[in-house]
Every structure is written in C-alpha cells, then in structure tokens.
Write a protein that holds these residues in place. Structure first.
Motif, PDB file in Angstrom:
ATOM      1  N   MET A 111      29.842  81.136  31.948  1.00 37.25           N
ATOM      2  CA  MET A 111      29.141  80.704  30.948  1.00 37.25           C
ATOM      3  C   MET A 111      28.378  79.236  30.983  1.00 37.25           C
ATOM      4  O   MET A 111      27.193  79.187  30.598  1.00 37.25           O
ATOM      5  N   ALA A 112      29.064  78.369  31.730  1.00 30.72           N
ATOM      6  CA  ALA A 112      28.946  77.087  31.893  1.00 30.72           C
ATOM      7  C   ALA A 112      27.451  77.254  32.842  1.00 30.72           C
ATOM      8  O   ALA A 112      26.520  76.164  32.736  1.00 30.72           O
ATOM      9  N   CYS A 113      27.668  77.847  33.788  1.00 34.58           N
ATOM     10  CA  CYS A 113      26.441  78.090  34.816  1.00 34.58           C
ATOM     11  C   CYS A 113      25.097  78.731  34.027  1.00 34.58           C
ATOM     12  O   CYS A 113      24.161  78.084  34.405  1.00 34.58           O
ATOM     13  N   GLU A 114      25.407  79.457  33.257  1.00 33.24           N
ATOM     14  CA  GLU A 114      24.035  80.123  32.400  1.00 33.24           C
ATOM     15  C   GLU A 114      23.655  79.027  31.496  1.00 33.24           C
ATOM     16  O   GLU A 114      22.580  78.861  31.505  1.00 33.24           O
ATOM     17  N   CYS A 115      24.403  78.177  30.921  1.00 34.92           N
ATOM     18  CA  CYS A 115      24.033  77.023  29.759  1.00 34.92           C
ATOM     19  C   CYS A 115      23.294  75.952  30.907  1.00 34.92           C
ATOM     20  O   CYS A 115      22.186  75.535  30.669  1.00 34.92           O
ATOM     21  N   LYS A 116      23.707  75.690  32.009  1.00 32.07           N
ATOM     22  CA  LYS A 116      22.784  74.771  32.862  1.00 32.07           C
ATOM     23  C   LYS A 116      21.630  75.505  33.256  1.00 32.07           C
ATOM     24  O   LYS A 116      20.731  74.808  33.500  1.00 32.07           O
ATOM     25  N   ARG A 117      21.572  76.719  33.476  1.00 29.30           N
ATOM     26  CA  ARG A 117      20.517  77.234  34.109  1.00 29.30           C
ATOM     27  C   ARG A 117      19.259  77.399  33.158  1.00 29.30           C
ATOM     28  O   ARG A 117      18.366  77.042  33.103  1.00 29.30           O
ATOM     29  N   ILE A 118      19.731  77.829  31.654  1.00 28.33           N
ATOM     30  CA  ILE A 118      18.998  77.872  30.559  1.00 28.33           C
ATOM     31  C   ILE A 118      18.457  76.552  30.186  1.00 28.33           C
ATOM     32  O   ILE A 118      17.243  76.358  30.033  1.00 28.33           O
ATOM     33  N   ALA A 119      19.266  75.344  30.246  1.00 29.34           N
ATOM     34  CA  ALA A 119      18.758  73.953  30.145  1.00 29.34           C
ATOM     35  C   ALA A 119      17.837  73.653  30.955  1.00 29.34           C
ATOM     36  O   ALA A 119      16.789  72.967  30.674  1.00 29.34           O
ATOM     37  N   SER A 120      17.773  74.002  32.217  1.00 31.57           N
ATOM     38  CA  SER A 120      16.786  73.575  33.384  1.00 31.57           C
ATOM     39  C   SER A 120      15.543  74.453  32.989  1.00 31.57           C
ATOM     40  O   SER A 120      14.545  73.527  33.065  1.00 31.57           O
ATOM     41  N   VAL A 121      15.748  75.584  32.606  1.00 29.60           N
ATOM     42  CA  VAL A 121      14.450  76.310  32.650  1.00 29.60           C
ATOM     43  C   VAL A 121      13.753  75.654  31.170  1.00 29.60           C
ATOM     44  O   VAL A 121      12.477  75.581  31.217  1.00 29.60           O
ATOM     45  N   LEU A 122      14.507  75.372  29.938  1.00 27.38           N
ATOM     46  CA  LEU A 122      13.828  74.874  28.854  1.00 27.38           C
ATOM     47  C   LEU A 122      13.183  73.456  29.368  1.00 27.38           C
ATOM     48  O   LEU A 122      12.265  73.105  28.700  1.00 27.38           O
ATOM     49  N   LEU A 123      13.893  72.573  29.931  1.00 23.52           N
ATOM     50  CA  LEU A 123      13.521  71.410  30.589  1.00 23.52           C
ATOM     51  C   LEU A 123      12.285  71.191  31.093  1.00 23.52           C
ATOM     52  O   LEU A 123      11.370  70.536  31.000  1.00 23.52           O
ATOM     53  N   GLY A 124      12.220  72.304  31.901  1.00 22.16           N
ATOM     54  CA  GLY A 124      10.657  72.492  32.833  1.00 22.16           C
ATOM     55  C   GLY A 124       9.698  73.610  32.190  1.00 22.16           C
ATOM     56  O   GLY A 124       8.814  73.704  32.847  1.00 22.16           O
ATOM     57  N   TYR A 125       9.893  73.849  30.944  1.00 21.51           N
ATOM     58  CA  TYR A 125       9.073  74.611  30.242  1.00 21.51           C
ATOM     59  C   TYR A 125       7.622  74.216  30.256  1.00 21.51           C
ATOM     60  O   TYR A 125       6.693  75.128  30.516  1.00 21.51           O
ATOM     61  N   TYR A 126       7.264  73.060  29.934  1.00 24.03           N
ATOM     62  CA  TYR A 126       5.992  72.693  29.826  1.00 24.03           C
ATOM     63  C   TYR A 126       5.390  72.087  31.132  1.00 24.03           C
ATOM     64  O   TYR A 126       4.287  71.760  31.197  1.00 24.03           O
ATOM     65  N   ASP A 127       6.236  72.031  32.141  1.00 21.92           N
ATOM     66  CA  ASP A 127       5.746  71.449  33.461  1.00 21.92           C
ATOM     67  C   ASP A 127       4.625  72.364  33.885  1.00 21.92           C
ATOM     68  O   ASP A 127       4.598  73.537  33.903  1.00 21.92           O
ATOM     69  N   GLU A 128       3.606  71.582  34.948  1.00 26.97           N
ATOM     70  CA  GLU A 128       2.706  72.466  35.430  1.00 26.97           C
ATOM     71  C   GLU A 128       3.361  73.135  36.653  1.00 26.97           C
ATOM     72  O   GLU A 128       4.350  72.594  37.259  1.00 26.97           O
ATOM     73  N   GLU A 129       2.899  74.373  36.966  1.00 25.72           N
ATOM     74  CA  GLU A 129       3.329  75.004  38.114  1.00 25.72           C
ATOM     75  C   GLU A 129       2.621  74.914  39.313  1.00 25.72           C
ATOM     76  O   GLU A 129       1.468  74.122  39.598  1.00 25.72           O
TER      77      GLU A 129
END
Length: 67
Positions: free
Chosen positions: A49-67
């Motif tokens: 669960m902790a790993c999944e929370c960390k992964r989701i947080a990382s995805v959300l933080l980079g959501y608006y970043d350019e690819e």
C-alpha cells in the motif's frame, strides 16, 4: 482539491503506512508460528500500500510536466 493537494495526501498516507511498518518490524523477532506469519502478511500489505501511495503521488506531482 487540486492535483498537488491530492499528491500531498498520498504522500501523507505513505508516511503513515511507513510508520506502521516501522512500528511492527521489531515484533518480527518476538512472534512465532502463525502469529509471525500473520505479522509478515500485515507488514507486506502495508508495504504494498505504501509503495502504491508513493507511486501515485509521483504520478500526480508530474501530471502537468512536459514530456
């Protein structure tokens, strides 16, 4: 709630779950038999669960970043 706030919530949950794991880990050398099995299972669940929370947080933080 915006995406950054949601990411912070996931990071907070990651910290809570990590603290639970840290609190349970010393019991690994105390428990035996089925109790040890159940403790390991609980720690593994919290870890996943902790790993999944960390992964989701990382995805959300980079959501608006350019690819």
């Amino acid at each position: 709630m915006n995406i950054d706030e949601l990411a912070r919530e996931y990071e907070k949950q990651y910290e809570i779950l990590s603290a639970k794991i840290d609190g349970l880990s010393p019991l690994l050398c105390v428990y035996k038999g089925n109790d040890l099995y159940m403790l390991n299972k609980r720690i593994k669940t919290y870890y996943d669960m902790a790993c999944e929370c960390k992964r989701i947080a990382s995805v959300l933080l980079g959501y608006y970043d350019e690819e």
